[in-house]
Scaffold this active site. Structure first.
Site, mmCIF file in Angstrom:
data_model
loop_
_atom_site.group_PDB
_atom_site.id
_atom_site.type_symbol
_atom_site.label_atom_id
_atom_site.label_comp_id
_atom_site.label_asym_id
_atom_site.label_seq_id
_atom_site.Cartn_x
_atom_site.Cartn_y
_atom_site.Cartn_z
ATOM 1 N N TYR A 79 71.429 80.504 20.779
ATOM 2 C CA TYR A 79 70.546 81.952 20.516
ATOM 3 C C TYR A 79 71.643 82.934 20.619
ATOM 4 O O TYR A 79 71.755 83.870 19.628
ATOM 5 C CB TYR A 79 69.639 81.803 21.325
ATOM 6 C CG TYR A 79 68.878 83.371 21.020
ATOM 7 C CD1 TYR A 79 68.046 83.391 19.926
ATOM 8 C CD2 TYR A 79 68.593 84.071 22.212
ATOM 9 C CE1 TYR A 79 67.290 84.474 19.625
ATOM 10 C CE2 TYR A 79 67.942 85.231 21.896
ATOM 11 C CZ TYR A 79 67.203 85.577 20.595
ATOM 12 O OH TYR A 79 66.647 86.535 20.398
ATOM 13 N N LEU A 108 63.787 93.087 13.280
ATOM 14 C CA LEU A 108 63.350 92.422 14.290
ATOM 15 C C LEU A 108 63.333 91.131 14.195
ATOM 16 O O LEU A 108 62.958 90.093 15.127
ATOM 17 C CB LEU A 108 61.968 93.122 14.707
ATOM 18 C CG LEU A 108 62.418 94.299 15.861
ATOM 19 C CD1 LEU A 108 62.034 95.575 14.891
ATOM 20 C CD2 LEU A 108 61.600 94.441 17.008
ATOM 21 N N LYS A 120 73.159 85.383 17.660
ATOM 22 C CA LYS A 120 73.005 87.106 17.869
ATOM 23 C C LYS A 120 74.337 87.705 17.875
ATOM 24 O O LYS A 120 74.356 88.847 17.354
ATOM 25 C CB LYS A 120 72.104 87.396 18.995
ATOM 26 C CG LYS A 120 70.490 87.213 18.601
ATOM 27 C CD LYS A 120 70.225 88.058 17.504
ATOM 28 C CE LYS A 120 68.574 88.106 17.696
ATOM 29 N NZ LYS A 120 68.179 88.980 16.727
ATOM 30 N N GLY A 172 55.167 90.650 14.942
ATOM 31 C CA GLY A 172 55.694 90.277 16.433
ATOM 32 C C GLY A 172 55.139 91.076 17.735
ATOM 33 O O GLY A 172 54.891 92.229 17.220
ATOM 34 N N PHE A 173 55.490 90.691 18.661
ATOM 35 C CA PHE A 173 55.095 91.620 19.721
ATOM 36 C C PHE A 173 55.767 93.108 19.625
ATOM 37 O O PHE A 173 55.024 93.884 19.650
ATOM 38 C CB PHE A 173 55.690 90.701 21.005
ATOM 39 C CG PHE A 173 55.686 91.512 22.509
ATOM 40 C CD1 PHE A 173 54.763 92.258 22.896
ATOM 41 C CD2 PHE A 173 56.934 91.343 23.103
ATOM 42 C CE1 PHE A 173 55.139 92.840 24.143
ATOM 43 C CE2 PHE A 173 57.165 91.876 24.269
ATOM 44 C CZ PHE A 173 56.123 92.789 24.601
ATOM 45 N N ILE A 174 57.194 92.939 19.746
ATOM 46 C CA ILE A 174 57.739 94.282 19.856
ATOM 47 C C ILE A 174 57.575 95.126 18.249
ATOM 48 O O ILE A 174 57.176 96.267 18.482
ATOM 49 C CB ILE A 174 59.128 94.124 20.037
ATOM 50 C CG1 ILE A 174 59.467 93.396 21.446
ATOM 51 C CG2 ILE A 174 59.970 95.586 20.275
ATOM 52 C CD1 ILE A 174 60.831 93.245 21.934
ATOM 53 N N GLY A 230 54.806 85.706 15.055
ATOM 54 C CA GLY A 230 54.062 86.846 14.813
ATOM 55 C C GLY A 230 52.722 86.467 14.687
ATOM 56 O O GLY A 230 52.304 85.539 14.264
ATOM 57 N N ASP A 247 56.804 89.401 7.753
ATOM 58 C CA ASP A 247 56.565 88.778 8.689
ATOM 59 C C ASP A 247 56.018 87.235 8.022
ATOM 60 O O ASP A 247 55.214 87.125 7.341
ATOM 61 C CB ASP A 247 55.539 89.169 9.724
ATOM 62 C CG ASP A 247 55.918 88.381 11.028
ATOM 63 O OD1 ASP A 247 56.037 89.180 12.208
ATOM 64 O OD2 ASP A 247 55.805 87.425 11.213
#
Ligand code: UDP
Length: 327
Positions: free
Chosen positions: A149, A76, A153, A10-12, A36, A31
């Site tokens: 969401y 993540l 979390k 993914g991005f981060i 991703g 992943d």
């Protein structure tokens, strides 16, 4: 050290992987490529200290093997972006809750340290900015999908606390605020890549509402710096940290900055977000982190300003378009 990054394409996650690989650590990634992309790890995929497993964190036996092999887990893997969560509410809830439970359980079983990435979304529609870690959370109606969401979390955080307190699991929770930079896709609703793509195509830049709502954007590179330093601190385990920039900007000024950075002829169009997100959308007016805790813990201070963030994200989108790999 051997690290497992869930959601490492993914991005981060891919930026964390780059950093760890470049300093010689061994990196395992799991992943499912739902959001991703293989291109995100294109620079490291052939390194001998990088290992990629394409699978979901709901596959407990694969996950177990990976957790067993590594020393530390960056967790993540999650459903990202308002758009995706509004479109896939059931999957989003299951991945975020069951997936995190799997990671926590296995880290505890094999005695591994871990970092759980949470989100500024947790604060919900609280208007008590800046948000302090111990503040109350204000969540909207359960029929408004956006709030699922934040709730998933929050549940992840509750679970992590329970594992820390009952089972002595060494876990750090980090609430990330609007993180931006190279490789971030516009496909899941994130405003900066979205505005950049619109501007590059001379399409209207779609500002939701009157554009007076604000956000604080942080460069992914600052996030990676802080996270890699934070996990070295013994006192950080069993604690929660906000991580974000304090440079607040209205979405309207963001649209203007992006229009000028791209030299675009796009008009800035003020629209009702419900025309894009048909149901369940509710926006937050301000979202500013109190970052005192992480500043004290690791001397955190973001290096990148909003201009740098726009420049780097723009460059990455232009490069990907040139190479035909749509971000
Ligand atoms: N936004 C907007 N136009 C878009 C997408 C987003 O004006 O096309 C606004 C959105 O309403 C919010 C801000 O930009 O106020 C940040 O949105 P994003 O989805 O990136 O992050 P979040 O809402 O989770 O902070």
């Amino acid at each position: 050290m051997k690290y497992l990054i869930t959601g490492g394409c993914g991005f981060i996650g891919s930026h964390i992987a780059d950093r760890l690989i470049s300093r010689g650590d061994e990196v395992f990634v799991i992943d499912d490529l739902s959001t991703g992309r293989l291109e995100n790890v294109g620079g490291i995929i052939n390194k001998k200290n990088f290992h990629l497993v394409i699978d979901t964190i709901l596959n407990i036996s694969i996950l177990e093997e990976l957790v067993r092999k590594c020393d530390f887990v960056f967790h993540l893997a999650a459903v990202v972006g308002v758009k995706r969560l509004l479109e896939n509410p059931i999957d989003s809830i299951i991945i975020n809750v069951e997936g995190t439970y799997n990671v926590l359980k296995l880290c505890q079983r094999y005695n591994k340290k871990m970092l759980l990435t949470s989100t500024s979304e947790i604060y919900g529609k609280s208007d008590k900015v800046p948000f302090v870690e111990g503040a109350d959370i204000v969540i909207g109606d359960t029929r408004k999908r956006r709030w699922s969401y934040a709730c998933t979390k929050a549940l992840d955080e509750f679970l992590a606390w329970a594992f820390f307190e009952e089972k002595k699991l060494p876990v750090i929770i980090v609430r990330l605020f609007n993180t931006v930079g190279p490789r971030q896709s516009d496909m899941y609703g994130m405003v900066i890549p979205r505005f950049i793509k619109q501007a590059l195509n001379n399409l209207p830049i779609t500002v939701f509402g009157n554009g007076e709502q604000t956000r604080c954007f942080i460069h992914v590179s600052d996030i990676v710096d802080a996270l890699t330093r934070l996990i070295e601190k013994d006192e950080a385990y069993g604690d929660v940290f906000n991580l974000g920039s304090r440079e607040e900007i209205t979405i309207k000024s963001l649209a203007e900055m992006i229009k000028s950075a791209t030299r675009s002829s796009s008009e800035i169009l003020f629209i009702n977000p419900e025309t894009v997100y048909s149901r369940g959308f509710e926006d937050m007016n301000r979202r500013v982190p109190d970052t005192t805790k992480i500043e004290r813990m690791v001397g955190f201070s973001p290096k990148f300003k909003i201009e740098d963030i726009i420049r780097d994200t723009l460059k990455s989108i232009q490069n990907s378009e040139k190479s035909g790999n749509r971000i």
